[in-house]
Design a protein around this motif. Structure first.
Motif, mmCIF file in Angstrom:
data_model
loop_
_atom_site.group_PDB
_atom_site.id
_atom_site.type_symbol
_atom_site.label_atom_id
_atom_site.label_comp_id
_atom_site.label_asym_id
_atom_site.label_seq_id
_atom_site.Cartn_x
_atom_site.Cartn_y
_atom_site.Cartn_z
ATOM 1 N N ARG A 1 16.054 -31.240 12.685
ATOM 2 C CA ARG A 1 17.372 -30.931 13.138
ATOM 3 C C ARG A 1 17.911 -29.889 12.031
ATOM 4 N NH1 ARG A 1 19.354 -35.849 15.790
ATOM 5 N NH2 ARG A 1 17.685 -35.849 17.486
ATOM 6 N N LEU B 1 16.523 -26.464 13.477
ATOM 7 C CA LEU B 1 17.229 -26.084 14.396
ATOM 8 C C LEU B 1 18.594 -25.716 14.145
ATOM 9 C CD1 LEU B 1 16.034 -28.847 17.056
ATOM 10 C CD2 LEU B 1 14.950 -26.446 16.769
ATOM 11 N N ARG B 2 19.240 -26.161 13.195
ATOM 12 C CA ARG B 2 20.468 -25.790 12.903
ATOM 13 C C ARG B 2 20.777 -24.252 12.383
ATOM 14 N NH1 ARG B 2 24.172 -29.806 12.817
ATOM 15 N NH2 ARG B 2 22.721 -31.538 12.691
ATOM 16 N N MET C 1 18.293 -21.714 13.396
ATOM 17 C CA MET C 1 17.746 -20.670 13.853
ATOM 18 C C MET C 1 18.228 -20.789 15.333
ATOM 19 S SD MET C 1 15.386 -21.499 16.649
ATOM 20 C CE MET C 1 15.048 -22.939 17.428
ATOM 21 N N LEU D 1 17.602 -18.825 19.483
ATOM 22 C CA LEU D 1 16.524 -18.217 20.478
ATOM 23 C C LEU D 1 17.496 -17.746 21.373
ATOM 24 C CD1 LEU D 1 13.599 -17.761 21.595
ATOM 25 C CD2 LEU D 1 14.105 -20.046 22.765
ATOM 26 N N ASP E 1 35.141 -21.796 26.728
ATOM 27 C CA ASP E 1 34.902 -23.304 26.786
ATOM 28 C C ASP E 1 33.202 -23.541 26.764
ATOM 29 O OD1 ASP E 1 37.525 -24.290 27.388
ATOM 30 O OD2 ASP E 1 37.355 -23.062 29.167
ATOM 31 N N SER E 2 32.715 -22.494 26.922
ATOM 32 C CA SER E 2 31.080 -22.644 26.676
ATOM 33 C C SER E 2 30.853 -22.847 25.262
ATOM 34 C CB SER E 2 30.119 -21.748 27.155
ATOM 35 O OG SER E 2 29.889 -22.044 28.796
ATOM 36 N N GLU F 1 32.916 -23.704 23.112
ATOM 37 C CA GLU F 1 33.497 -25.137 22.554
ATOM 38 C C GLU F 1 32.171 -26.092 22.561
ATOM 39 O OE1 GLU F 1 36.145 -26.646 21.343
ATOM 40 O OE2 GLU F 1 37.270 -24.636 21.097
ATOM 41 N N LEU F 2 31.395 -25.968 23.585
ATOM 42 C CA LEU F 2 30.317 -26.986 23.925
ATOM 43 C C LEU F 2 29.328 -26.776 22.598
ATOM 44 C CD1 LEU F 2 28.637 -29.044 25.214
ATOM 45 C CD2 LEU F 2 27.811 -27.406 26.661
ATOM 46 N N ASN F 3 29.026 -25.457 22.400
ATOM 47 C CA ASN F 3 28.025 -25.207 21.048
ATOM 48 C C ASN F 3 28.702 -25.808 19.994
ATOM 49 O OD1 ASN F 3 26.241 -24.586 22.559
ATOM 50 N ND2 ASN F 3 25.849 -22.181 22.116
ATOM 51 N N ALA G 1 30.581 -28.078 19.623
ATOM 52 C CA ALA G 1 30.388 -29.623 19.345
ATOM 53 C C ALA G 1 29.129 -29.822 18.922
ATOM 54 C CB ALA G 1 30.952 -30.170 20.745
ATOM 55 N N ILE G 2 28.053 -29.309 19.762
ATOM 56 C CA ILE G 2 26.580 -29.803 19.398
ATOM 57 C C ILE G 2 26.283 -29.330 17.979
ATOM 58 C CG2 ILE G 2 24.169 -28.982 20.140
ATOM 59 C CD1 ILE G 2 25.194 -28.607 23.139
ATOM 60 N N TYR G 3 26.804 -28.329 17.571
ATOM 61 C CA TYR G 3 26.283 -27.757 16.062
ATOM 62 C C TYR G 3 27.022 -28.474 15.052
ATOM 63 C CZ TYR G 3 22.816 -24.668 17.999
ATOM 64 O OH TYR G 3 21.847 -23.904 18.622
ATOM 65 N N ASN G 4 28.243 -29.070 15.566
ATOM 66 C CA ASN G 4 29.040 -29.707 14.625
ATOM 67 C C ASN G 4 29.706 -28.709 13.569
ATOM 68 O OD1 ASN G 4 30.102 -32.316 14.375
ATOM 69 N ND2 ASN G 4 28.134 -33.049 13.925
#
Lengths: 342, 261
Positions: A95, A98-99, A101, A103, A119-120, A122-124, A126-129
C-alpha cells in the motif's frame, strides 16, 4: 549518493497467448482446447533511473514499453528478473508503494463518465485518504497549472478529449506521487494541448522533484521533456543515454538543403541521396563524414542562393533504430557494448 | 473506517450519477410496480385454488415475496452494477486503475457502482414484509425477529459471494454476463418456497446456486418455522462462501497480473 528511484534488473515477461486458425470450426475447437504460444514481450532489460529524472521510454508498438511500465506499476508479475521502485518490489503492491506512485494511461479513463470532474476527484481523495488541507492545496495547484477552473464542475462526458486528459492527469496526481508512469499521455491530442501537457509535466517535475518515466509516440514530447531516453525494441534494450547521443549514434547522415538560382532544379543525385525536391529547393542526405566536402562542391559547382546543414529529424533517426536487425549490438549510456552481444 | 467512508463516497457518486438521468427514476418506478403486480397476481391465482401452498399460508408467502423483493433490490442496487462495472473494466483494461489504488481491490470492486433507483424494489420488499408481519403478528416474537435478521444477513452475504465467484471467472473468460443471467433466472425461482420444488431442483437452489438461503430461509425465520439447524447451516454457508469467494478472487487476481497484456 542516494540510490536510484527505479532499479530494473534483467526483467523479463513472457506471455502465453491463445492462438487459433481462422474460421468457425477452429473457433469452436478452441473452446475446448486452446493452443498457446509464448510471446517474449520483455526480454531481459536492465536500467535505473535517479530521483527527479524524466526518462523517455521509446519503442514501436509491441516493443514491450507498456508491459514494462505495467510491471513497474505493480500490475504484472515479471516472468523473471527483478525491479525496485522507491525500494519496493512493485508487484507486491505494498500500500505504501501504491500511495507514492501513479499510472496515467492516455488511452484509458478513470474519471466517472456521468458526474462532474470534481466529484471524481473526491473519490480519489477518499481512496488515498488525503487530509483535507493537503487536498485543497493540491487541487488548487493543479487547477492553476492545468487551467482546470472552468472544467471542474462539468460532467466528464461533456469534456473534449484534451480537457478530459488534463483532468485525468490531475486526478492521478492528487496524492502527490513521487514516481509517475505516463503511458502515452498526449495520444490523440491536438498540438496545443500536447504542448500544454508537456509543459505541465516539466513544471510538475521541477516543482516536486518527482521521477517520471514516459512513453510517447510523439517525438516532440520526448525532445521537450527527456534529456535521457531508453529505447527498447522486441523486448530488448537498444539504447540508454542522452537524446543527442542517440541522434549521433544512429544517424551517420546530415541533411543538406540548397536553394538554387537556376530553375527548374537540376538533378543533384551525384552529390548525395535526394530526399526532397521542390521548386528550386533540394534536400540531400549525405554521410556525415563527407558533409563538408559535399557542401564545398555544391557551393563551387552551382549557383546557390541558400544552404543549410541539419541533423535529420528525430523521428527519422528513431525509424532507423527500429529498422536495425534484432541482433545489432548497441551501447548502454556509458558507451559500453552489451557484453552478451560482443 | 476508511472503507466506510469509501462506501459513502461511492454512494454519493451513485446518487449524483443517477440524478443526471432523472427520467430513469420514473421508469424504474413503473417497472417495480409492474413486477409487484405480476407477483401479487401470481399469489392470487395460486390461492384461488388452494388455502396453503406446500404448508405456506398466504400471509407467509407474502412475507417470502417481501424478502424476495428486498434481497433482489439489494442485488440490483449494489451487487449487480458493481460486478458489471468490474467485468467492463476487465474488458477495457481499466481495472488497472483499481489495482494501482492503495486499498483492497475486492472492496473497491464490490462497492464501486450503485443504481440507486433500484432501491424502489427494496422499499416494496420492506412494505410487503410489514404487511405480512401485521397479519402474522401472533407468531412473530423477538426471537423470530433476531433469527430473521441473522438469516437475512447470511442470505445477503451468500448471494454476494456467489456473484463475486461468478464475476471472478471473467479474469479467464472476459465475458461472463451469461452466467449472471442464469443467476438472475435462478433467483426468480426463489420467489416461491424451495420446499415446493422437486428434490433435485431444491438441491440445486440450496447448494449449487444457493438462492434458497436468500429468500426461503429468512421467510422461514419470520414465519416461525425455523429450526436452529437451518439457522446454523445458513450462517455456516455464509461464512464458508465468504472465505471461498475471497480465495477465488485472490487467485483470479494473481492470474490477471500474471497473464494480461
Amino acid at each position: 549518493m542516494a540510490s536510484p528511484v527505479i532499479q530494473v534488473h534483467d526483467l523479463r515477461k513472457i506471455y502465453m497467448v491463445g492462438e487459433r486458425e481462422a474460421g468457425v470450426l477452429a473457433a469452436v475447437r478452441s473452446l475446448v482446447r486452446r493452443r498457446t504460444r509464448a510471446i517474449r514481450a520483455v526480454d531481459g532489460i536492465t536500467f535505473h533511473v535517479d530521483a527527479g529524472e524524466i526518462v523517455g521510454f521509446l519503442g514501436p508498438n509491441g516493443a514491450g514499453k507498456t508491459t514494462t511500465l505495467k510491471m513497474l506499476a505493480g500490475l504484472l508479475h515479471p516472468t523473471e528478473g527483478d525491479a525496485r521502485v522507491l525500494g519496493f518490489r512493485p508487484w507486491e503492491r505494498d500500500r505504501e508503494y501504491l500511495r507514492r506512485m501513479t499510472l496515467v494511461m492516455g488511452q484509458r479513463n478513470q474519471l466517472i463518465w456521468d458526474i462532474p470532474v470534481v466529484d471524481s476527484f473526491e473519490l480519489n481523495r477518499a481512496i488515498y485518504n488525503i487530509p483535507p488541507e493537503a487536498y485543497r492545496q493540491t487541487v488548487e495547484e493543479l487547477v492553476a497549472l492545468l487551467e482546470l477552473g472552468p472544467l471542474l464542475h462539468k460532467p466528464v462526458r461533456n469534456l473534449s478529449l484534451g480537457e478530459r486528459m488534463k483532468c485525468e492527469i490531475a486526478a492521478s496526481l492528487l496524492h502527490r506521487p513521487r514516481v509517475l508512469f505516463l503511458d502515452e499521455p498526449t495520444i490523440g491530442l491536438d498540438v496545443t494541448m500536447q504542448r500544454r501537457i508537456r509543459g505541465f509535466v516539466a513544471e510538475y517535475n521541477r516543482r516536486t522533484g518527482a521521477t517520471v518515466l514516459l512513453t510517447s509516440h510523439y517525438m516532440a514530447d520526448v525532445e521537450a521533456l527527456c534529456r535521457r531516453v531508453i529505447v527498447i525494441h522486441h523486448g530488448v534494450l537498444l539504447f540508454d543515454g542522452a537524446l543527442e547521443a542517440l541522434v549521433e549514434r544512429f544517424s551517420p547522415f546530415k541533411l543538406i538543403t540548397v536553394e538554387l538560382a537556376d530553375l527548374p532544379a537540376r538533378d543533384l543525385s551525384a552529390y548525395g541521396q535526394v530526399v526532397r525536391q521542390d521548386e528550386g529547393t533540394v534536400t540531400l542526405r549525405v554521410p556525415k563524414a563527407i558533409t563538408p566536402e559535399v557542401t564545398g562542391r555544391l557551393l563551387a559547382d552551382l549557383e546557390v542562393l541558400d544552404l543549410t546543414v541539419q541533423d535529420p529529424p528525430i523521428e527519422e533517426v528513431i525509424e532507423q533504430v527500429f529498422a536495425q536487425p534484432e541482433e545489432t549490438t548497441l551501447a548502454t549510456g556509458n558507451g559500453e557494448l552489451r557484453p552478451e552481444l560482443l | 473506517m476508511h472503507y466506510l467512508r469509501l462506501f459513502l463516497t461511492y454512494l454519493k457518486l451513485g446518487l449524483l450519477a443517477e440524478l443526471e438521468y432523472r427520467a430513469n427514476f420514473w421508469i424504474q418506478l413503473v417497472q417495480t410496480a409492474m413486477e409487484l403486480a405480476l407477483a401479487l397476481g401470481g399469489l392470487a391465482v395460486v390461492f384461488r385454488h388452494t388455502g396453503d401452498l406446500g404448508g405456506w399460508r398466504p400471509a407467509e408467502l407474502l412475507a417470502l415475496l417481501g424478502v424476495y423483493f428486498l434481497i433482489g433490490g439489494l442485488i440490483r442496487t449494489m451487487v449487480r452494477p458493481s460486478m458489471q462495472k468490474f467485468m467492463e473494466d476487465i474488458r477495457k483494461g481499466t481495472l488497472d486503475f483499481t489495482l494501482t489504488k492503495p486499498a483492497d481491490a475486492q472492496v473497491l470492486v464490490s462497492i464501486q457502482r450503485f443504481e440507486l433507483w433500484k432501491i424502489t424494489d427494496v422499499g416494496v420488499g420492506i412494505a410487503l414484509l410489514a404487511i405480512a408481519l401485521g397479519r402474522l403478528s401472533d407468531s412473530v416474537g423477538p426471537l423470530q425477529a433476531a433469527m430473521f435478521g441473522l438469516t437475512l444477513l447470511s442470505g445477503g452475504l451468500i448471494v454476494y459471494s456467489v456473484w463475486l465467484i461468478l464475476a471472478t471467472f471473467s479474469f479467464w473468460f472476459v465475458k461472463v454476463e451469461n452466467i449472471l443471467v442464469i443467476f438472475m433466472t435462478m433467483y426468480e425461482a426463489a420467489r416461491w418456497p424451495v420446499t415446493i420444488y422437486p428434490p433435485w431442483l431444491r438441491w440445486i437452489l440450496t447448494f449449487l446456486i444457493p438462492v434458497a438461503f436468500a429468500t426461503t430461509v429468512p421467510a422461514q425465520a419470520v414465519t416461525g418455522r425455523m429450526d436452529p439447524t437451518t439457522l446454523g447451516i445458513a450462517a455456516g454457508m455464509a461464512g464458508i462462501l465468504l472465505v471461498v469467494s475471497r480465495a477465488f478472487w485472490l487467485y483470479g487476481l494473481r492470474f490477471y497480473s500474471g497473464a494480461s497484456a
